[in-house]
Motif scaffolding. Structure first.
Motif: not given
Lengths: 455, 455
Positions: B125-127, B137-141, B144-148, B218-233
């Motif tokens: 996924l993008p992001g 690192s250029f991609a991360v940079h 960081l610079e364009t999508r803040a 993908q969660a709208g414009t954000q990313l949703h990370v899910m894991g064991s132990e009910g982890f969700s961020a």
């Protein structure tokens, strides 16, 4: 049960006492010391006088309570007057002059060193100080607090001189350092000594080198210091920090053999020539691991090591001192100056064929903020390639001290300079480079040697 | 005149090239690298992304100009496709897909490692980013610079994860670290890992341990990370920093033998099983000095060492790799975490009888301002007393890195823990104690062992 008597309660004596109790918990250990304060950090006096360590009590490596809690009997203000090896007795006097004899099965002499008093007219004038003991520092401290001096002349550009220049500047005094040699800090090579002079200059210290101080005189409420090369300076306070010498009169009177600078001669097990008498710390000769010979090199680190060995052996142990490399470091303002092993001339005198190469490198990758330059001098044997010593100057937060310790550990094992590149040293950009500066300087030495061997 | 071809232009390849030219000035050295940038400091990427290193050009250990100035021929954007050992040829392709064959007398494979891509839905996924190369690192940079982005989830609590948590906080992002294991930084023992977790917490990083990440969506414009132990961020950016693996497909296709984790199997002279072909750096197995066996331990320091050896031997030298101790350090905010040698379980697996003792001490005398506490874990062999490893956590200006190097140098020489007390290490109150913390921790180990041996 061993009755162990220890004369002296500073680093070596206290270490001996604690170690003896650790090894033989039934040992009856008595420490007789001339001062009222045992085991204070003499190395900390400049920081007490600078004000960075506001309370002198903090300087205790261990307090009297810490020591007695370990089951050690402390006799404060008690001076040894005579040793009677035949009868295993020591005559001591307390502060009131009361004399008595103490019996021992084993005796450890750890009477330390005292400052050399140069033959200098005016040395006894009020406002002129030597600095070695806690009592000395109380005298300087009282002067600083009550007379509020605004200027100081320091005679001697060695470790104490450098640290006290820093301390007096910290206190707001105007400071002049007078040194007989061509640069300050003669324990390192001249090019590094000049870096230290520059650091002193940056912090407002006046430095006069190549000057022999000839006399100190009263000049109104001030002191006037006169020396060779027309040197003349006036100050409110004069600190004389020239050198130290082992305190061994009582030992010598008991026919305990001495050597280098009248330091007590000991085996590597810290035994003297007299049965049941050990000696340790700043009052003894120190075995040099590289020279494979005794030398006089009084250092706190060595005193702790030797004291521990003497204590262990005095209750029946068999530990041997592995030898000094003369590793040392001093902080002068923001600069650390460190060395280990032999310098070029020392190595040559010892029969090596030394080559010394100086190089510069950054303490960490320059792309990470706050990199500092390190100046490193590596001495190795041209013929065998063996590492003989290293000296380093750099910012005191650039891990100068523990980098010199990498050299010290390599020296301990007799490594060749070239083999330092084989060491697996740690790296992350904020603290080092993939080749640590230690290795970069070793590679510079190797390259220089190769060039000098090529036709 | 040796025609030397090197595949890969990062630490190992560049070190090999430079060393070959140093040893044989007539060697014709070509470095073919897949990227457009040779010999950048991969370890520096987090500091570029944090903004502490504002310009990525600064990350060059050496620039292309530095390298070509040494008479080395650089082929950028050039990927090896096949090795033909019988005919001493390598087929390469440039960016335009143009293919050609390069002849060699000696070949050095230094193709490095690539990030492990976990089987994780949403990884493309993008992001969502991996971080290994300058291009990564250029991609991360750019993100960081364009999508803040205002928040980040970091998957993986290893070195890169820790450094990037620091970097993102430095940038003002809200940061969550998700780690599968029970603590972050599994390269050190759990008690030390907890200190690192606490340091992360002090700087506002959320830490979730014992969580296996299961998917990213993908969660709208954000990313949703899910894991064991009910982890969700939910976060604007996800960085996956799990592990790396050697890049050895081309070598394997040429019947070059591999071992541990498919890293190329090499002798200590960095020779592969195929004549005239050497391999070095993150794509090879590494000889472990304590295990006396090959392991996979990709580190920049080792890459430099092995590259230098491969380069020297490729032009006729006879140097051998002395072995890794796995010495490493990472800075996480104000804390440095370092280790060298084996941990308890590793030592037990290798047939030792390990004992690990943790102790605490001050980096310098507490009476001097600014003392920091060091946590040191020493591992030694209960039977022989031999030092096997050490781990240390403390303030990054408390000489943690170079103190671990004292242990590393002692380990290199097979010292016993007890003998560390014989080392002549440097001391002045602002940087150490008469017994350095290294020695205090060794003495704690010895005392603990003695108690455990007594009835």
């Amino acid at each position: 049960m061993t009755r162990l008597l220890i004369l002296g309660g500073s680093d070596a004596g206290t270490s001996a006492a604690l170690r003896a109790r650790e090894v033989e918990s039934s040992a009856e250990v008595t420490v007789a010391l001339a001062d009222r304060l045992p085991n204070y950090s003499i190395c900390g006096l400049p920081f007490y006088l600078s004000g960075e360590t506001p309370d002198w009590h903090w300087l205790a490596h261990r307090t009297a309570e810490d020591i007695t809690r370990e089951g050690i009997h402390l006799l404060l203000d008690t001076t040894a007057q005579a040793i009677d090896p035949a009868n295993h007795l020591v005559t001591v006097a307390d502060r009131e002059g009361q004399v008595r004899a103490l019996e021992y099965d084993r005796l450890v002499i750890a009477t330390g060193a005292v400052p050399v008093r140069p033959h200098l007219p005016g040395l006894d004038l009020p406002g002129v100080f030597l600095l070695r003991s806690m009592e000395d520092s109380f005298a300087v401290h009282a002067c600083l607090e009550t007379r509020a001096p605004r200027s100081a002349v320091i005679v001697g550009g060695g470790y104490i001189g450098m640290e006290m220049a820093d301390a007096f500047i910290h206190r707001g005094l105007a400071v002049t350092v007078v040194e007989h040699g061509g640069t300050v800090l003669k324990t390192v090579d001249e090019s590094l000594g000049r870096l230290v002079s520059a650091e002193l200059g940056r912090h407002g210290v006046e430095v006069a080198t190549g000057v022999a101080v000839e006399r100190i005189a009263q000049a109104g409420t001030q002191l006037h210091v006169m020396g060779s090369e027309g040197f003349s300076a006036t100050a409110d306070l004069v600190l004389v920090a020239v050198s130290v010498q082992p305190q061994t009169e009582v030992a010598q009177a008991a026919d305990i053999a001495t050597g280098e600078r009248q330091a007590i001669r000991v085996t590597r097990a810290m035994e003297t020539n007299v049965p049941d008498i050990f000696a340790t710390g700043d009052c003894v000769e120190t075995w040099h691991r590289l020279l494979q010979a005794p030398t006089y090199l009084p250092l706190g680190t060595t005193a702790h090591k030797q004291g521990r060995i003497a204590g262990e052996n005095a209750v029946g142990g068999h530990r041997e001192f592995a030898g000094t490399l003369g590793t040392q470091v001093v902080k002068v303002f923001d600069t650390a100056v460190a060395r280990t092993g032999l310098r070029d001339a020392e190595a040559a005198m010892a029969g090596f064929d030394p080559l010394t190469v100086e190089s510069r490198s950054w303490d960490h990758k320059v792309y990470y903020p706050g990199a500092h330059e390190l100046h490193i001098r590596v001495t190795g044997d041209r013929k065998t390639g063996r590492l003989l010593g290293a000296q380093m100057v750099g910012h005191y937060q650039a891990e100068v001290a523990k980098r010199i310790d990498i050299f010290a550990t390599a020296l301990f094992h007799g490594m060749r300079v070239d083999d330092l590149s084989d060491l697996d040293l740690s790296y992350t950009p904020p603290v080092s480079s993939p080749w640590d500066p230690v290795q970069i300087s070793a590679q510079a030495w190797v390259a220089h040697r190769q060039r000098s061997l090529s036709p």
